[in-house]
Enzyme design. Structure first.
Site, mmCIF file in Angstrom:
data_model
loop_
_atom_site.group_PDB
_atom_site.id
_atom_site.type_symbol
_atom_site.label_atom_id
_atom_site.label_comp_id
_atom_site.label_asym_id
_atom_site.label_seq_id
_atom_site.Cartn_x
_atom_site.Cartn_y
_atom_site.Cartn_z
ATOM 1 N N SER A 129 0.893 -1.230 0.003
ATOM 2 C CA SER A 129 -0.002 0.049 -0.087
ATOM 3 C C SER A 129 0.917 1.138 0.124
ATOM 4 O O SER A 129 1.570 1.303 1.015
ATOM 5 C CB SER A 129 -0.979 -0.021 1.210
ATOM 6 O OG SER A 129 -1.737 1.092 1.336
ATOM 7 N N HIS A 266 2.349 -1.708 -16.924
ATOM 8 C CA HIS A 266 2.351 -1.846 -15.488
ATOM 9 C C HIS A 266 1.655 -2.987 -15.063
ATOM 10 O O HIS A 266 0.599 -3.324 -15.475
ATOM 11 C CB HIS A 266 1.553 -0.396 -14.828
ATOM 12 C CG HIS A 266 1.774 -0.616 -13.582
ATOM 13 N ND1 HIS A 266 2.780 0.222 -12.769
ATOM 14 C CD2 HIS A 266 0.976 -0.914 -12.446
ATOM 15 C CE1 HIS A 266 2.536 0.066 -11.410
ATOM 16 N NE2 HIS A 266 1.443 -0.703 -11.262
ATOM 17 N N GLU A 395 -1.104 11.703 11.487
ATOM 18 C CA GLU A 395 -1.049 10.345 11.979
ATOM 19 C C GLU A 395 -0.832 9.318 11.023
ATOM 20 O O GLU A 395 -0.159 8.279 11.685
ATOM 21 C CB GLU A 395 -2.691 10.247 12.349
ATOM 22 C CG GLU A 395 -3.280 11.194 13.383
ATOM 23 C CD GLU A 395 -3.418 12.690 12.592
ATOM 24 O OE1 GLU A 395 -3.440 12.803 11.429
ATOM 25 O OE2 GLU A 395 -3.747 13.750 13.502
#
Lengths: 660, 660
Positions: A129, A266, A395
């Protein structure tokens, strides 16, 4: 006699061929991104990084964080070539070329994206991610500095990936913390998945941005061995001036294989029938570069990996942390307040516990996002400034930096308002996938925060965290443990327990001062619960099972119910996963239905109990009282609890209906 | 005769006094941040913004997005002073000073942070979780441009808040999209909550960063009326060159009240007994500035708010979207494939539906995060390039920009891999709090994605989304609707239904080509489910309730079970919230227990049904088969399903056990 350039070209091409073959064997993967990193990987892993393939996690070794995780076949190729130690199916052995061709197979730790927890210790954290690797690198860098280890943390970042805001949070954090041991390398191949990258992610723009963020930024040709190596060796030059260094490496996606050039390649492996032609293209490129026919013997001297320095053994716990009574006694003013009022806020108790853990164990570190005076991480920050990392209002970076710290053997506590930790849910899930035991602390949870309103209230947190709590990690443990203390004593005990637990956990610490419910010495075993009030005898009965703040409302409701002739028990269900069979058994023996009461949206305790009950024959009934409508600001907790139908009167009504 | 400067000082001080009084009345809030914005608010809302307090949402009006939502008392003060139209308790009337003093009360729409959905239409979106406002402003700017409305979207951002990576995602997006109608103003008061802001968030550094991101950046004194106004009037000058403009406004937290200066005054109202002194300090400041005693009449000419231009009526739907058959017929190659193979991927069907919606309704817009070729948003992007916004690899910005588009009356579809939408959970929750009907589409959900591994698989998404689905929004509707189609026909129908639904929804579109289960004309009512196979007669029975991909596995399992003498029904539970009473009633009538089967972590369908069953007497049993361990890469869906114990054989085993 081959030149060093030729030797690096040869190695880069060899790795590129291996990466092509592996992705074709897998039938999926990202060979073109891998090819764009062929030279950077070769120079880093064979010439510059100080490491030992036999001991990829040697504490003195330089680290490589592959933030653009989908490029991993090129790193796997180098690891296979070098026989890196890994752990397929629980074994420990050197990786081979055959292992490489098992890329993405179900029984292989050579996963689609980097993941140490599957048995590939070369990597510190799971990536894939995008945008998280530089924060992980920052955590690794912070840990190395704490441990007095002079090592470099290299981080490879895609240019398209540099659009993720978290990258820029990390850029700031690294400058704030002066983590000049982190070396960021942007792989500027100009192509994303669906198109060219934006002009905003061109190497020139990224260079301007990095400089504006306080970094030294050098642009290089990412396929020119000399330029790469010269730039990689310049970190210390700028480090002395306190500035971190990054490279803008101009590269070519699908380097060396003309048929893979440009957009549209890709995440597509070369078809088996086209593989030979692609490999031949790379061989032709080698011949053009004078890099054909260089064998291992000829390149051995040039490709001698520098050994990592020996390092002193890591710091280990000094002693057991102080117990609640001792920690409280060390704060006379607070102790006086507690003695007088018999109240303490769970977040205040967390602050006490964190400081006590800091005293007991040098591995304990803390991060907070500019709310340390509200979460009480401030106590730790003041006592142990070197082990405290102010994350500011960012955060995502904070969570991933904690993952990096955990990977380096630290025990990181990450605190913010629970609501704001939602900003890092993706990062939390990635940390867990990588097997990293981060300790999350969300304060100001639930609707009783009242005045600040729904943008500051964690009410959806529990559903997400419980989903992770019921997923077993790769070692078969709950991937997450969710802890919701109902008073200061339990908050203290559970915070201390978090440090000892190897896995990840999430402490939900209410803002309000709550009455103390437990004796100072009470134990709180994980997956347990506490019976605060037995229903006792009666024709009409109910068992109120609650978490956190609502435990106190249920105790009130139980008194009201008793006056109305309904025998009501109260259970404090402070942990998820919960030993739900034991709780159901208690209800069965008491012949009482259960009302689960929580100040959060559905997905927590009520679901936990209902799932177990619904699967059984003759289980006690389980009804729920949760936040069923969006909260808003109110001037008191009472006002907001009534607004979301969770007042004591609402509990009494629901319990009466359930008791029949 | 008062000068304009004196008039602005007087108004700023008047607003500051109102903000202090309101926060003191509320007993909470952030008066010092409010004071730092006093002059900027006065110049913006009384001199520069073209708007009408009687019609705060007039389509031609300039907009103000308060990204640092906690500063809201200063804006509420101006709104009270101007008698802005708002909706307390369902009324529609002008806001008064008394209303202002009801700040944060449970029955007041003057919430702790901005929220239009509570009845305060001056704001477009809820803010308060930091870093999101500039993205919202970008969405509003994009909508204005589409509608041909020349308006300016002002966005006030805190300096500490500028640490959030999403701000920089928005800075890039605005440059990419050339949204020169967005005007960013950084409020540089140098103080965060727990400390001074980092040097990385100094106004100088923010100016350098903004320039490196391609913006024009001007630094001004944020308490000097002339400088503020001059700078605010310069947007169009740079807009012509295609460059967005931002200001670095140097301000003072707690301006005008010496006792509130410096750290330690964030989020703390003035105590009632100290209020008079604080107000007196502001009066003294007014006197110093020659701004005392300026009455409304004297300032009326200077504070005449420019009226918004009249605008043409908004575009409305042209016609009903094409049905599945017509949409498919328009793609002959695909139609041929579907006719031959009777398979279609839900994500491909989404692409078809989105394009059909685009043709039918000019309000439909789309955003995607560099995976448009995988989500098939590419079809829409190609057909309607002006209504497509490429979000690049920056999911947070994309979600909040969609919220802005929705606020301006568009119907925004936001697509990415479901896993990557987790990056925007906080932003999604904020959009819902603000009542904005964003349409989320997560593709590649579940473990059957297989080869890419867990960093790309949405498995925890459903628990979070279902928590929101069972929270009623401020209009009493489910705040979220979760849709998991099991084939191309249902995916098409549900995507079309999303556009018509006023609220937010989340479509989970599996990557794989799946067999078509439904006739082309099948209807899919929300909260419904489909019975694909009745259990029929038999001594041993089970009802398999499944979502998405697993519906097909359950159909296979039902055949195997039937061969083994167990009558198995299959239900496609495509929607949450679900009419669970109807589903349980079917199981009860069939005298069959239910096995819920999902390729995600716990928190979805199984919990949905178990909660309802556990609360009832004599409900059918509900057991669950979900992803109970972390997935990994595998070369086929079969491999990964077996790895997480969700193979057809696992379903058969679990169903057998349940059937007894």
């Amino acid at each position: 006699m081959a030149t060093l350039d030729q030797i690096i070209h040869a190695k880069a091409i060899e790795l590129g061929k291996l990466a092509l073959s592996a992705t074709t064997a897998a039938g999926s993967g990202h060979p073109t991104t891998a090819l764009s990193l062929a030279h950077l990987t070769a120079v880093l892993m064979y010439r510059v990084m100080r490491w030992d393939p036999k001991r990829p996690r040697a504490p003195g070794a330089d680290r490589l964080v592959l933030s653009e995780g989908h490029a991993v076949p090129i790193v796997y190729a180098a690891c296979a070539d070098l026989g890196v130690t890994f752990h397929p199916q629980g074994e420990t052995r050197a990786m081979t070329g055959e292992d490489l061709l098992r890329l993405r197979a179900i029984d292989s730790p050579i996963d689609g994206h980097p993941n140490p927890a599957l048995g590939f210790p070369f990597f510190d954290a799971a990536t894939g991610s995008l945008g998280q690797g530089l924060s992980v690198a920052a955590g690794l860098g912070a840990a190395a500095r704490l441990d007095g280890i002079d090592k470099t943390i290299y981080c490879l970042i895609g240019d398209g990936e540099a659009r993720e805001g978290q990258i820029w949070e990390a850029m700031d954090f690294i400058v704030d913390q002066k983590l000049v041991n982190v070396f960021a390398i942007f792989n500027c191949n100009e192509l994303g998945q669906s198109d060219y990258v934006s002009p905003e992610q061109s190497w020139q723009r990224l260079k301007d941005k990095a400089e504006a963020f306080g970094w030294t930024a050098l642009a290089i040709d990412g396929h020119d061995p000399k330029s790469i190596e010269a730039a990689l060796r310049r970190r210390s030059e700028f480090a002395e001036a306190g500035k971190p260094l990054c490279l803008l490496a101009r590269t070519v996606k699908g380097w060396g294989v003309p048929s893979l050039a440009g957009p549209g390649h890709h995440g597509t492996p070369v078809k088996p029938q086209d593989l030979d032609a692609a490999l031949a293209a790379l061989d032709a490129r080698a011949a053009e570069l004078g890099a054909a026919g260089i064998d291992r013997a000829a390149s051995a001297a040039a490709l001698a990996i520098p050994a990592p320095p020996a390092v002193p053994p890591a710091a280990s716990p000094n002693r057991a942390p102080a117990d609640f009574a001792a920690a409280l006694a060390a704060e006379p003013k607070l102790a006086q307040m507690v003695a007088t009022e018999r109240r303490l806020s769970p977040r205040r108790a967390y602050g006490l516990a964190l400081k006590a853990l800091g005293a007991a164990d040098p591995r304990v570190v803390a991060l907070d996002g500019d709310v340390k005076n509200s979460t009480y991480a401030l106590d730790f920050a003041t006592a142990y400034p070197a082990r405290y990392f102010e994350g500011r209002i960012a955060e995502q970076n904070m969570v991933s930096a904690a993952a990096g710290l955990a990977a380096a053997g630290k025990i990181p506590f990450v605190s913010s308002f629970g609501r704001f930790l939602e900003r890092g849910f993706d990062q939390i899930e990635m940390a867990l996938i990588g097997g990293l035991g981060i300790k999350l602390v969300g304060t100001h949870v639930g609707v009783t925060l009242a005045s600040d309103g729904p943008s500051q209230m964690a009410v959806a947190d529990i559903a997400f965290m419980r989903a992770l709590a019921h997923a077993r990690d790769y070692r078969g443990r709950p991937a997450m443990t969710v802890l919701t203390p109902s008073d200061g004593v339990s908050a203290y005990a559970l915070a201390v327990a978090m440090a000892a637990l190897p896995g990840a956990c999430y402490l939900r610490a209410v803002r309000a001062d709550l009455p103390i419910l437990y004796p100072e010495s009470e134990g709180f075993p994980l997956s347990g619960f506490k019976v605060l009030r037995e229903p006792g005898p009666g024709r009409r009965k109910v068992l109120l099972a609650a978490t956190g703040y609502m435990v106190h409302r249920c105790l009130e409701a139980a008194q009201v119910l008793a006056q109305g002739g309904i025998a009501a028990g109260v259970i404090d269900a402070y942990c998820l996963p919960l030993d739900r069979q034991a709780l159901l058994e208690r209800a069965r023996r008491a012949a009482a239905p259960i009302l689960a009461v929580e100040d959060n949206y559905i997905g927590g305790l009520a679901s936990e109990l209902a799932e177990a009950a619904a699967a059984e024959m003759n289980a006690p009934r389980v009804a729920s009282l949760v936040v069923g409508n969006f909260p808003k600001s109110g001037r008191s907790a009472e006002d907001v609890l009534a607004y979301v139908h969770l007042s004591t009167a609402d509990i009494v009504d629901a319990a009466r209906t359930l008791a029949g």
